[in-house]
Write a protein that holds these residues in place. Structure first.
Motif, PDB file in Angstrom:
ATOM      1  N   TYR A 166      45.560  38.750  33.999  1.00 48.72           N
ATOM      2  CA  TYR A 166      44.783  38.594  35.223  1.00 48.72           C
ATOM      3  C   TYR A 166      43.286  38.593  34.973  1.00 48.72           C
ATOM      4  O   TYR A 166      42.512  37.995  35.721  1.00 48.72           O
ATOM      5  N   ASN A 215      41.659  35.262  34.917  1.00 50.92           N
ATOM      6  CA  ASN A 215      41.825  34.408  36.098  1.00 50.92           C
ATOM      7  C   ASN A 215      40.528  34.240  36.886  1.00 50.92           C
ATOM      8  O   ASN A 215      40.555  34.106  38.115  1.00 50.92           O
ATOM      9  N   GLY A 216      39.412  34.275  36.188  1.00 43.92           N
ATOM     10  CA  GLY A 216      38.133  34.139  36.861  1.00 43.92           C
ATOM     11  C   GLY A 216      37.033  33.729  35.912  1.00 43.92           C
ATOM     12  O   GLY A 216      37.247  33.519  34.709  1.00 43.92           O
ATOM     13  N   PRO A 223      36.851  35.754  40.803  1.00 45.82           N
ATOM     14  CA  PRO A 223      38.173  35.124  40.867  1.00 45.82           C
ATOM     15  C   PRO A 223      38.114  33.610  41.036  1.00 45.82           C
ATOM     16  O   PRO A 223      37.155  33.076  41.618  1.00 45.82           O
ATOM     17  N   ILE A 250      37.398  40.694  39.924  1.00 49.29           N
ATOM     18  CA  ILE A 250      38.599  41.114  39.206  1.00 49.29           C
ATOM     19  C   ILE A 250      38.319  42.414  38.465  1.00 49.29           C
ATOM     20  O   ILE A 250      37.352  42.527  37.718  1.00 49.29           O
TER      21      ILE A 250
END
Length: 373
Positions: free
Chosen positions: A154, A157-158, A203, A244
């Motif tokens: 994750y 993811n940005g 993000p 994030i």
């Protein structure tokens, strides 16, 4: 609440905010846009609890008030109204619906109380800077294609937005994105206020929505950053988003320092050749073999079912021959970012990442991992 607003202004503002609303929501109020009529303005707010977009437009307000209405439905209605129409919005309380009227068209939409609409706090946004719109668009456009879509990692993811000290000592505002197979880096001189601001991972959805808003942002954007949130303040709009919660990897370790095999090639011709030979590549790997030797590169794709494709290009290179394979889609994504006619590709060993530079824009770097085939 009662007001009249031009269809173009209403459509533009709704278009900015409604994209924050998810198509499927388990919480009904999150499917709605908050409409706030005050003085000579209609203010629009939409949120998915992680991101909030606010915009406003001039309106003739006869009766101030607030209500929420289905965001996507309202947007589609306004989009299909005749150009140049004046649209009246009214909610009296006597009828538990929002009336939308333009000419002979009339719609009654279900509503939810404005008091139930969640508002995102902007407290703690201490790191503030003013960034030229053109510069911020460049940072986003040069890097966002490399943002990972793999949810397990994750923290990739940005877009990692942070300040660094250059070799000359001047601070730089830098944006970095990677999915583990490729990395994109773009930077600019740090604006006043950037030094000391925390590095944040913005993000993917926020990056894309901010980029859309920048097309109507004027000349500068006020950027406010905290360890938990980021806020883009534009001409009439504002986007606030959570960042994030994770640590972006130390990307400097994967930037090649000793790639001594330097290849100069025509970026557009190379991209078209890669695209042609990749037509028959296997869908999963999309592997393209590059055989590089003095003066030329031979692109080869072999597919047991679809056959073989070979294309040769002239390049500026006079070293020893070598071969590598890359994902065709990744090669095309990177060559799309080259501003000038020529791309500079620097190679090391057979399993070392390739470094791609843009001679016209020295403040961008792209790293691409070869495929092991």
């Amino acid at each position: 609440m009662k007001l009249t607003i031009e269809r173009a202004a209403l459509l533009k503002a709704l278009g900015h905010v409604q994209s924050a609303v998810e198509r499927r929501n388990t919480i009904p109020i999150l499917s709605n846009v908050l409409l706030s009529a005050e003085r000579d303005r209609l203010v629009f707010s939409a949120t998915d609890l992680d991101m909030e977009i606010i915009d406003q437009a001039f309106a003739q307000v006869d009766q101030p008030g607030q209500i929420t209405a289905p965001a996507h439905t309202l947007y589609e209605i306004v989009r299909k109204l005749p150009e140049g129409a004046d649209v009246s919005l009214s909610f009296t309380g006597e009828d538990p619906r929002l009336t939308v009227q333009a000419g002979r068209s009339r719609f009654n939409l279900p509503v939810l109380p404005a008091g139930d609409f969640p508002v995102m706090s902007s407290e703690g946004l201490s790191g503030r800077m003013s960034v030229d719109v053109t510069d911020l668009i460049r940072l986003i456009d040069k890097t966002r294609f490399a943002i990972s879509a793999e949810e397990t990692r994750y923290y990739l993811n940005g877009l990692f937005l942070h300040t660094v000290q250059s070799e000359g000592g001047a601070p730089r505002l830098r944006a970095v994105a990677t999915d583990g197979s490729r990395l994109a880096l773009a930077e600019m001189p740090a604006p006043e206020g950037a030094v000391g601001a925390p590095g944040v991972i913005v993000p993917r959805k926020t990056v894309n929505e901010a980029r859309r808003l920048l097309d109507d942002a004027g000349e500068a954007v006020d950027l406010a950053i905290s360890p938990q949130k980021v806020r883009f303040e534009l001409r009439d709009a504002a986007l606030t988003s959570k960042v994030i919660d994770g640590n972006f990897p130390d990307y400097s370790r994967v930037i090649p320092k000793d790639n001594t095999r330097i290849v100069m090639l025509d970026a557009k011709l190379f991209a078209k050749a890669v695209d042609r030979v990749a037509t028959i590549s296997a869908e999963k790997s999309r592997s393209v073999r590059m055989a590089i030797e003095a003066g030329r590169v031979v692109l080869t794709v072999r597919n047991m079912e679809a056959g073989q494709a070979v294309e040769e290009l002239e390049i500026d290179y006079d070293g020893d021959p070598f071969e590598l394979s890359f994902n065709a889609r990744y090669l095309l994504d990177i060559t799309d970012q080259i501003s000038g006619e020529t791309a500079e590709m620097r190679f090391g060993g057979p399993n070392d990442p390739a470094l791609v530079l843009d001679p016209v824009d020295p403040d961008v770097q792209y790293i691409l991992m070869p495929l092991r085939v």
